[in-house]
Each structure stands twice: as C-alpha cells, then as structure tokens.
Write an enzyme that holds these catalytic residues in place. Structure first.
Site, PDB file in Angstrom:
ATOM      1  N   GLY A  69       0.854  -1.194   0.000  1.00  0.00           N
ATOM      2  CA  GLY A  69       0.000   0.000   0.000  1.00  0.00           C
ATOM      3  C   GLY A  69       0.886   1.238   0.000  1.00  0.00           C
ATOM      4  CD  GLN A  71       1.672   6.522   4.588  1.00  0.00           C
ATOM      5  OE1 GLN A  71       2.601   6.204   5.325  1.00  0.00           O
ATOM      6  NE2 GLN A  71       1.659   7.674   3.937  1.00  0.00           N
ATOM      7  CB  SER A  72       4.002  -0.444   2.038  1.00  0.00           C
ATOM      8  OG  SER A  72       4.785  -1.577   2.336  1.00  0.00           O
ATOM      9  CG  ASN A  73       4.492  -0.047   8.327  1.00  0.00           C
ATOM     10  OD1 ASN A  73       4.691   1.139   8.559  1.00  0.00           O
ATOM     11  ND2 ASN A  73       3.353  -0.659   8.664  1.00  0.00           N
ATOM     12  CB  ALA A  75       7.351  -0.346   0.416  1.00  0.00           C
TER      13      ALA A  75
END
Ligand SMILES: *Cc1c(COP(=O)(O)O)cnc(C)c1O
Length: 327
Positions: A69, A71-73, A75
């Site tokens: 997403g 806001q991917s942690n 990534a």
C-alpha cells in the site's frame, strides 16, 4: 537449501509487561517490542527481510523489487535495508489518487526510492506481472532484480518469525516466564506462519493466535498453508504436519477495511497510549490489540496464564491519519 540470514535489526527486542491492561483485565499481558527493531527499518518486516535480502544477494541481484500500500511499512523497510547493503529498490505502491507525501511514503521519497504507483485494481490483479516486467526492464540494462512479495510473506521470509519464536524461548529463560499464548497481527500472513512454524519445529505447544486486519481468517489459513509449504522446502529434514484445523486466526476486527480507520479504533489507540505509554499503529497493531482486548473481556483466553502480544511496528503510518483524530 537452508534458510540463512543477514544481521540488520536490533535483536533481541524487549519484552515489557502491560501494567495497566494486566491490572484492569486481571491477566498477565506482555508486549514484545518488534516496533523497535530499528528506526528506518523498524517493525516486523526487517526480520523477514534479513532472510529475503540474503537470498537476493546470494543470487547476485542488485535491485530489490517489492510492493505494498502507499503507506507500506514493508516497502519503506526494504528501501532502507537495501541502501545499507548497496542495493537499489523499486517500490510498486498502490494508490488510486495522487498520494499525499507523508508517513512511510515521505520516507521512501527521502531515501530516493524508485516508486511506481499503480491503481488498486492493477494491484489486486497483476502486481506480480508488473514486478516481473520490471525484472525484464532491468535485464535489458544489464541489472538483476529480485522480487520480494507483499510483506516478504513467502517461504524464505517467514523464517524471520521462526527466528523470533526462538528468541522468545531464550527470553523466557532469562525472564523466568512462560508465555503460553502469543498473539500477532495478520496482514499478509508471514509473521503468523513463522510463529506457527517455530512452535511446530520446537514442539513448544504454545497457542499461536493471529488477528486478521484484512480479508478473512479463512483466506489467511489457506495463505499460511501455502507459505508453509514453501518454507518446508528449506527444511526437508524436519518432519511436521501443517493443518488449518490447528491454526487460530480470530476474525472480526477488520472494521471498514484494510488501512481504513473508524473513530472507535483511533480512540482505542489513544486510550492504550494514555494507559501504557506505547503507540500502536492504525492499520495493524491498533486493530489487533483492540481485538485482543475485546477477546480478553469475553474470556476467550481464560485458560492462558501469560499472554505475549507482538508489537509489529507501523508508527509512521499513524501520521497519515492525523486529520481523523479530531484534535
Ligand atoms: C506488515 C505488518 C503486519 C502484518 O504482518 P504480516 O507478516 O504481513 O502478516 C503487522 N504489523 C505491521 C506494523 C506491519 O507493517
């Protein structure tokens, strides 16, 4: 083939007793601070990335390709870990609008990650295809890409939480406490799968409980089975049985959907922060801890003596919700 890892995170992570919650609910509830595995690499994903990125390096890859997403942690942690190891990262992120540059996405940009935004429809139907196209694109330039699936939740990544399970066994000895129940958030399944596998391999007989914050428990049980089938190929000498029947994933705390926050969920994050001085995140741990709290009140864990909740991180994601708190 055996699962080997890099050393990237700050381990072991602390285990603390949740004083107010324990007193209020007349239980012994503890929290393992996997939100403190690092700063740029913080959260649960770095445990899995220690294995995935090791495999990438061993395959002579120079670029990590992953997805999530906006806001991917995961990534963000991939981009940071990649830089430290001299690898480039290409992040395929899901957003239907022009994303606000904040939270994890701000950090991705600050770190100079190559971000490719795709629609939620493309994300759902062809993210793997898109990542494979990127591998081809790199090949033409003489580079080699390594695809890490969503959340690094595959056979190799899940060993990060087998490792965490073993870390917990060591800490039990030091603390003189046996945790009979371990609770974690289920977002792409790798954390739960690793804890389940660690429990099986060591014959520990703990209750491993997942609380899903997207999709359904049934979908995740299937996903966990396929992650574990793949994990098995790394440990062919170990004999154990994987069955959906002994997997405990509690449904009912997804709310309005993945990464969507309702007022009562944000209120819970505030109440918990005021009581314990610990900040949960809106997408994962806020919903899961709220789930654990409700289940404890219902008496679901009345036969557990010591319960350990794993705080899997996600703090940066909180900042994108600032407008919803009503302050
Ligand atoms: C990804 C994530 C989870 C979920 O872990 P999975 O292994 O994907 O199930 C939980 N908490 C946070 C903060 C995460 O970023």
């Amino acid at each position: 083939m055996i699962a080997k890892k890099l050393k990237l995170g700050n381990f072991p992570t602390k285990i603390e007793r949740l004083e107010k919650l324990s007193t209020m609910l007349k239980e012994h509830i503890f929290i393992k601070r996997d939100d403190q595995t690092g700063t740029e690499i913080s959260g649960n994903k770095i445990r899995k990335l220690e294995y995935s990125i090791n495999e990438a390096i061993n395959n002579d890859c120079d670029t990590l390709i992953t997805c999530g997403g906006i806001q991917s942690n995961h990534a963000r942690a991939t981009a940071a870990a990649g830089i430290k190891l001299g690898l480039k990262s290409i992040l395929v992120l899901k957003s239907d609008d022009k994303p606000e540059v904040e939270g994890n996405y701000l950090l991705d940009r600050i770190m100079g990650a190559d971000v490719r935004i795709i629609s939620s429809e493309d994300y759902k139907n062809k993210r793997q295809e898109i990542m494979e196209e990127i591998v081809e694109e790199l090949k033409e330039k003489g580079r080699k890409g390594y695809i890490i699936p969503e959340g690094a939740s595959n056979g190799i990544g899940t060993f990060g939480y087998v490792n965490c399970f073993n870390e917990i066994l060591e800490q039990e000895k030091e603390l003189g406490i046996t945790f009979d129940t371990i609770v974690a958030t289920v977002g792409s399944g790798g954390t739960f799968a690793g804890l389940y596998l660690g429990n099986k391999i060591t014959g520990s007989n703990k209750k491993i409980v997942g609380i899903n914050i997207t999709d359904t428990a049934e979908i995740f049980k299937d996903r966990v089975c396929s992650i574990l089938e793949e994990a098995k190929t790394y440990i062919p000498h170990k004999d154990f049985e994987i069955t959906k029947e002994d997997m405990c994933i509690i449904d009912g705390y997804v709310g309005d959907g993945y990464a969507i926050s309702r007022a009562e969920e944000l209120e819970f994050i505030c109440d918990f922060a005021e009581a314990e001085g610990i900040i949960l995140d809106p997408v994962y741990t806020g919903k899961a801890m709220r789930g654990l709290y409700s289940e404890l009140k219902k008496g679901t864990f009345s036969d557990s003596n010591n319960i350990l909740f794993i705080h899997t991180g996600g703090l940066f994601g909180l900042f994108s919700k600032k407008g919803q708190f009503g302050f």
